[in-house]
Design a protein around this motif. Sequence first.
Motif, mmCIF file in Angstrom:
data_model
loop_
_atom_site.group_PDB
_atom_site.id
_atom_site.type_symbol
_atom_site.label_atom_id
_atom_site.label_comp_id
_atom_site.label_asym_id
_atom_site.label_seq_id
_atom_site.Cartn_x
_atom_site.Cartn_y
_atom_site.Cartn_z
ATOM 1 N N UNK A 24 51.491 90.727 101.636
ATOM 2 C CA UNK A 24 50.430 90.654 100.686
ATOM 3 C C UNK A 24 49.632 89.315 100.784
ATOM 4 N N UNK A 25 50.435 88.086 101.297
ATOM 5 C CA UNK A 25 49.711 87.059 101.410
ATOM 6 C C UNK A 25 48.811 86.731 102.619
ATOM 7 N N UNK A 26 48.960 87.726 103.619
ATOM 8 C CA UNK A 26 48.148 87.822 104.669
ATOM 9 C C UNK A 26 47.031 88.530 104.404
ATOM 10 N N UNK A 27 47.371 89.718 103.784
ATOM 11 C CA UNK A 27 46.218 90.590 103.228
ATOM 12 C C UNK A 27 45.200 90.083 102.374
ATOM 13 N N UNK A 28 45.492 89.063 101.315
ATOM 14 C CA UNK A 28 44.648 88.416 100.561
ATOM 15 C C UNK A 28 43.752 87.465 101.515
ATOM 16 N N UNK A 29 44.478 86.832 102.572
ATOM 17 C CA UNK A 29 43.441 86.111 103.541
ATOM 18 C C UNK A 29 42.410 87.068 104.036
ATOM 19 N N UNK A 30 42.928 88.311 104.521
ATOM 20 C CA UNK A 30 42.009 89.027 105.299
ATOM 21 C C UNK A 30 40.817 89.489 104.127
ATOM 22 N N UNK A 31 41.277 89.658 102.997
ATOM 23 C CA UNK A 31 40.257 90.059 101.922
ATOM 24 C C UNK A 31 39.285 89.097 101.586
ATOM 25 N N UNK A 32 39.628 87.582 101.758
ATOM 26 C CA UNK A 32 38.640 86.548 101.864
ATOM 27 C C UNK A 32 37.441 86.618 103.070
ATOM 28 N N UNK A 33 38.298 86.967 104.260
ATOM 29 C CA UNK A 33 37.475 87.145 105.306
ATOM 30 C C UNK A 33 36.380 88.155 105.245
ATOM 31 N N UNK A 34 36.861 89.331 104.788
ATOM 32 C CA UNK A 34 36.091 90.440 104.745
ATOM 33 C C UNK A 34 34.975 90.007 103.728
ATOM 34 N N UNK A 35 35.193 89.456 102.408
ATOM 35 C CA UNK A 35 34.399 88.983 101.513
ATOM 36 C C UNK A 35 33.227 88.031 102.356
ATOM 37 N N UNK A 36 33.631 87.104 103.042
ATOM 38 C CA UNK A 36 32.598 86.433 103.657
ATOM 39 C C UNK A 36 31.579 87.088 104.907
ATOM 40 N N UNK A 37 32.365 87.942 105.481
ATOM 41 C CA UNK A 37 31.372 88.782 106.575
ATOM 42 C C UNK A 37 30.550 89.603 105.777
ATOM 43 N N UNK A 38 30.841 90.009 104.375
ATOM 44 C CA UNK A 38 30.053 91.100 103.795
ATOM 45 C C UNK A 38 28.806 90.175 103.384
ATOM 46 N N UNK A 39 28.942 88.663 102.967
ATOM 47 C CA UNK A 39 28.141 87.856 102.605
ATOM 48 C C UNK A 39 27.255 87.583 104.009
#
Length: 193
Positions: A60-75
């Motif tokens: 879950x901790x690693x996934x949370x970071x990946x969610x942040x990464x995806x959010x940034x690339x969406x932007x």
Amino acid sequence: VPAGGVSLRRCSTRESLEGVNRPVIDRIIRVDHAGEYGANRIYAGQMAVLGRSSVGPVIQQMWNQEKDHLKKFNELMVAYRVRPTVLLPFWNVAGFVLGAGSALLGKKGAMACTVAVEESISDHYNSQIRTLMEEDPEKYKELLQVIKQFRDDEREHHDIGLEHDAEAAPAYSVLKTAIQLGCKAAIFLSERI
């Protein structure tokens, strides 16, 4: 600030769209968005199988970071006006299947998948960093900062996988090689399609 200190705000106006090497930037942002999308789906698959196990909080901790990464690339896709790969529906299914399938091998299988994927992605990010440094490190300063931070996060995930017995997974070398071949194919296709 999420994602290891990288701001998730919109791309600044300092990085103007004028003067950027469009083919290079389009390819980098498209493939990185696809990769972070796929990583999210892998961790979703792993959590579906192992979420309630002792390794669930680590995943879950690693996934949370990946969610942040995806959010940034969406932007970044919006800021740089880059279209996503048409393969996103495929990566949606393939990522989840890879995550769940590796997790069905147990904690060690899930961690072997993590090591294989994160090693491939951090190597890919290093290649992109070299490309942008050769292009113009000042012009791509903000994008370089994002990619370097995310590369460091992926290396951290790789190391977490090793710390959690990835190398003890059944047929580790075969599994790692197969997953990394899949990653190379996904990178190649997502850059272009």
